[in-house]
Design a protein around this motif. Structure first.
Motif, PDB file in Angstrom:
ATOM      1  N   ILE A   4       3.112  -4.481  27.895  1.00 15.76           N
ATOM      2  CA  ILE A   4       1.936  -3.632  28.136  1.00 15.76           C
ATOM      3  C   ILE A   4       1.291  -3.984  29.473  1.00 15.76           C
ATOM      4  O   ILE A   4       0.835  -3.094  30.216  1.00 15.76           O
ATOM      5  N   THR A   5       1.264  -5.254  29.834  1.00 15.43           N
ATOM      6  CA  THR A   5       0.700  -5.670  31.120  1.00 15.43           C
ATOM      7  C   THR A   5       1.497  -5.087  32.280  1.00 15.43           C
ATOM      8  O   THR A   5       0.918  -4.615  33.276  1.00 15.43           O
ATOM      9  N   LEU A   6       2.818  -5.102  32.179  1.00 16.22           N
ATOM     10  CA  LEU A   6       3.644  -4.525  33.238  1.00 16.22           C
ATOM     11  C   LEU A   6       3.393  -3.027  33.384  1.00 16.22           C
ATOM     12  O   LEU A   6       3.304  -2.505  34.506  1.00 16.22           O
ATOM     13  N   VAL A   7       3.271  -2.322  32.254  1.00 21.51           N
ATOM     14  CA  VAL A   7       3.010  -0.885  32.305  1.00 21.51           C
ATOM     15  C   VAL A   7       1.647  -0.606  32.940  1.00 21.51           C
ATOM     16  O   VAL A   7       1.507   0.290  33.798  1.00 21.51           O
ATOM     17  N   ILE A   8       0.639  -1.372  32.541  1.00 24.24           N
ATOM     18  CA  ILE A   8      -0.707  -1.178  33.088  1.00 24.24           C
ATOM     19  C   ILE A   8      -0.727  -1.474  34.582  1.00 24.24           C
ATOM     20  O   ILE A   8      -1.314  -0.724  35.377  1.00 24.24           O
ATOM     21  N   MET A   9      -0.098  -2.560  34.987  1.00 17.92           N
ATOM     22  CA  MET A   9      -0.080  -2.915  36.408  1.00 17.92           C
ATOM     23  C   MET A   9       0.635  -1.862  37.236  1.00 17.92           C
ATOM     24  O   MET A   9       0.164  -1.487  38.319  1.00 17.92           O
ATOM     25  N   PHE A  10       1.770  -1.370  36.738  1.00 20.37           N
ATOM     26  CA  PHE A  10       2.489  -0.326  37.458  1.00 20.37           C
ATOM     27  C   PHE A  10       1.626   0.924  37.615  1.00 20.37           C
ATOM     28  O   PHE A  10       1.561   1.519  38.706  1.00 20.37           O
ATOM     29  N   SER A  11       0.943   1.310  36.560  1.00 21.06           N
ATOM     30  CA  SER A  11       0.090   2.503  36.617  1.00 21.06           C
ATOM     31  C   SER A  11      -1.085   2.297  37.563  1.00 21.06           C
ATOM     32  O   SER A  11      -1.399   3.173  38.386  1.00 21.06           O
ATOM     33  N   VAL A  12      -1.727   1.149  37.481  1.00 20.72           N
ATOM     34  CA  VAL A  12      -2.916   0.890  38.312  1.00 20.72           C
ATOM     35  C   VAL A  12      -2.553   0.836  39.785  1.00 20.72           C
ATOM     36  O   VAL A  12      -3.214   1.466  40.632  1.00 20.72           O
ATOM     37  N   PHE A  13      -1.502   0.114  40.127  1.00 19.39           N
ATOM     38  CA  PHE A  13      -1.113   0.004  41.534  1.00 19.39           C
ATOM     39  C   PHE A  13      -0.648   1.346  42.095  1.00 19.39           C
ATOM     40  O   PHE A  13      -0.926   1.667  43.259  1.00 19.39           O
ATOM     41  N   THR A  14       0.037   2.139  41.281  1.00 13.25           N
ATOM     42  CA  THR A  14       0.487   3.454  41.748  1.00 13.25           C
ATOM     43  C   THR A  14      -0.703   4.376  41.985  1.00 13.25           C
ATOM     44  O   THR A  14      -0.772   5.079  43.002  1.00 13.25           O
ATOM     45  N   ILE A  15      -1.648   4.388  41.057  1.00 15.88           N
ATOM     46  CA  ILE A  15      -2.843   5.231  41.213  1.00 15.88           C
ATOM     47  C   ILE A  15      -3.665   4.790  42.414  1.00 15.88           C
ATOM     48  O   ILE A  15      -4.162   5.626  43.189  1.00 15.88           O
ATOM     49  N   CYS A  16      -3.819   3.490  42.592  1.00 23.04           N
ATOM     50  CA  CYS A  16      -4.568   2.981  43.750  1.00 23.04           C
ATOM     51  C   CYS A  16      -3.890   3.379  45.058  1.00 23.04           C
ATOM     52  O   CYS A  16      -4.566   3.700  46.044  1.00 23.04           O
ATOM     53  N   SER A  17      -2.563   3.365  45.075  1.00 18.95           N
ATOM     54  CA  SER A  17      -1.839   3.784  46.281  1.00 18.95           C
ATOM     55  C   SER A  17      -2.122   5.233  46.607  1.00 18.95           C
ATOM     56  O   SER A  17      -2.366   5.591  47.769  1.00 18.95           O
ATOM     57  N   PHE A  18      -2.105   6.086  45.583  1.00 22.07           N
ATOM     58  CA  PHE A  18      -2.368   7.506  45.822  1.00 22.07           C
ATOM     59  C   PHE A  18      -3.808   7.742  46.275  1.00 22.07           C
ATOM     60  O   PHE A  18      -4.058   8.534  47.196  1.00 22.07           O
ATOM     61  N   ILE A  19      -4.753   7.069  45.641  1.00 23.17           N
ATOM     62  CA  ILE A  19      -6.171   7.255  46.010  1.00 23.17           C
ATOM     63  C   ILE A  19      -6.407   6.843  47.462  1.00 23.17           C
ATOM     64  O   ILE A  19      -7.069   7.554  48.228  1.00 23.17           O
ATOM     65  N   TYR A  20      -5.857   5.703  47.840  1.00 24.17           N
ATOM     66  CA  TYR A  20      -6.043   5.254  49.222  1.00 24.17           C
ATOM     67  C   TYR A  20      -5.342   6.196  50.191  1.00 24.17           C
ATOM     68  O   TYR A  20      -5.886   6.515  51.260  1.00 24.17           O
ATOM     69  N   LEU A  21      -4.154   6.668  49.832  1.00 21.80           N
ATOM     70  CA  LEU A  21      -3.427   7.603  50.690  1.00 21.80           C
ATOM     71  C   LEU A  21      -4.215   8.893  50.874  1.00 21.80           C
ATOM     72  O   LEU A  21      -4.293   9.441  51.981  1.00 21.80           O
ATOM     73  N   HIS A  22      -4.819   9.380  49.810  1.00 25.22           N
ATOM     74  CA  HIS A  22      -5.538  10.653  49.861  1.00 25.22           C
ATOM     75  C   HIS A  22      -6.867  10.547  50.595  1.00 25.22           C
ATOM     76  O   HIS A  22      -7.248  11.470  51.335  1.00 25.22           O
ATOM     77  N   LEU A  23      -7.558   9.430  50.427  1.00 23.20           N
ATOM     78  CA  LEU A  23      -8.917   9.328  50.962  1.00 23.20           C
ATOM     79  C   LEU A  23      -8.987   8.690  52.345  1.00 23.20           C
ATOM     80  O   LEU A  23      -9.864   9.051  53.144  1.00 23.20           O
TER      81      LEU A  23
END
Length: 368
Positions: A343-362
């Motif tokens: 579950i930690t690996l899944v959460i980390m993958f999701s969080v880092f991917t979302i953070c990458s998109f947010i930073y890329l977009h903003l």
């Protein structure tokens, strides 16, 4: 200046106008005159003229802000604005299809990186299969298993650093194309993840795990095998998402490489083999929880050694020790495979991917 550009644009429109109302005082060469006449009589010129007339009627008396047009505004400027407003933007499906095709073409036109990952996975899997072939169920076999898992995570962790250049090479191109409205950040990011990251981060660990699992002689059950593959793939995806975030945030490739190396070394330090979790000082014990290396390493160790019985004969004395007991001495939790490790690996993958998109977009934008 803006007025000068508008003036020149209006002059160019008058020169190429097919209305024929204004003619140059200087006669044109016969061949050029025949070419212009042929173009004026063509269907292409008629369709363009009809489109211009339609746009002019739609924009009659309206400027770019929707207010009444003033006498200072040039007709061609208003017509261009109206044309941009009447043309619909490509759908997200079309954008994704085009960007995915471009990413796939870039991948097979320069297959060195993809080939290197696949070939290295096969070669190193065979090498590990030879070195750790048919591990025994004793203390040395216990050590060999932990060493194999640690080496495997280090291999795929540092190989993910090769993704640092995937976005860095297209950063300027992305900023310009998005600023011109060619596509959205979401379609670019999703196509990048699916066709650049996944082929390099899903297939190689599956190939490696499928080869090394049988050669080494790990737990010979189907559920244990797929748990091993699942852990390896999730770890690789999590590491790739971390590297992607670094490449998006840090524009300089050299600095990004240094940051990525330091992140990998931190995670290796707190993976659970170099530092015992139970002996770590309480003020810094939380560092183990932030290490995705630790989550993957513990999951692989628990999956393999939880029900294993170790037998050792030394100096005429036979020792029969459950591997779970030694796992607890190393600071690993025997019940931690699904929660918190997977579950930690899944959460980390999701969080880092979302953070990458947010930073890329903003924040990754063209500055003019």
């Amino acid at each position: 200046s803006t007025n000068f550009i508008k003036k020149k644009t209006s002059q160019l429109l008058d020169i190429f106008s097919i209305s024929g109302s204004q003619k140059s005082s200087k006669p044109l060469p016969p061949k050029l005159s025949a070419l212009l006449k042929a173009y004026a009589d063509s269907e292409i010129a008629a369709s363009i003229k009809a489109e211009i007339a339609e746009i002019s009627q739609a924009a009659n008396g309206v400027n770019a802000n929707g207010a009444a047009r003033t006498t200072e505004e040039l007709p061609d400027v208003v017509d261009e604005t109206a044309a941009l407003r009447t043309r619909s933007r490509a759908s997200y499906g079309t954008q994704f299809r085009i960007l995915s095709g471009r990413a796939f073409k870039n991948l097979y036109r320069d297959p060195a990186l993809l080939t290197a990952h696949y070939v290295s996975s096969i070669v190193i899997a065979l090498l590990c299969g030879g070195l750790f072939h048919n591990v025994t169920n004793d203390i040395s076999g216990f050590q060999n298993r932990l060493g194999l898992f640690f080496f495997t995570l280090a291999l795929f962790g540092f190989s993910c650093l090769s993704s640092l250049g995937l976005f860095a090479n297209e950063r300027i191109l992305f900023m310009r194309e998005r600023a011109n409205g060619y596509y959205s950040s979401f379609t670019y990011f999703s196509s990048k993840v699916l066709f650049d990251i996944l082929p390099l981060r899903v297939v190689p660990p599956m190939v490696f795990g499928s080869i090394v699992y049988g050669l080494v002689g790990l737990v010979p059950t189907v559920p244990a095998f797929w748990k091993f593959i699942l852990t390896l793939v999730l770890f690789n995806l999590t590491t790739a998402s971390v590297v992607l975030l670094i490449s998006v945030v840090v524009a300089n490739t050299g600095v990004a490489s240094l940051v990525g190396t330091l992140v990998m070394l931190y995670n290796l330090l707190f993976a659970g083999l170099l530092i015992n979790r139970d002996s770590t000082a309480k003020p810094v014990a939380w560092l183990h929880a932030l290490s995705f290396f630790h989550a993957a390493y513990e999951a692989m160790a628990v999956n393999e050694l939880r029900y294993l019985q170790l037998k050792e004969i030394k100096y005429g004395v036979e020792l029969d020790v459950p591997a779970a007991t030694i796992l607890s001495i190393f600071g690993f939790r025997a019940q931690a495979f699904w929660w918190p490790d997977i579950i930690t690996l899944v959460i980390m993958f999701s969080v880092f991917t979302i953070c990458s998109f947010i930073y890329l977009h903003l924040y990754v934008k063209e500055k003019r």
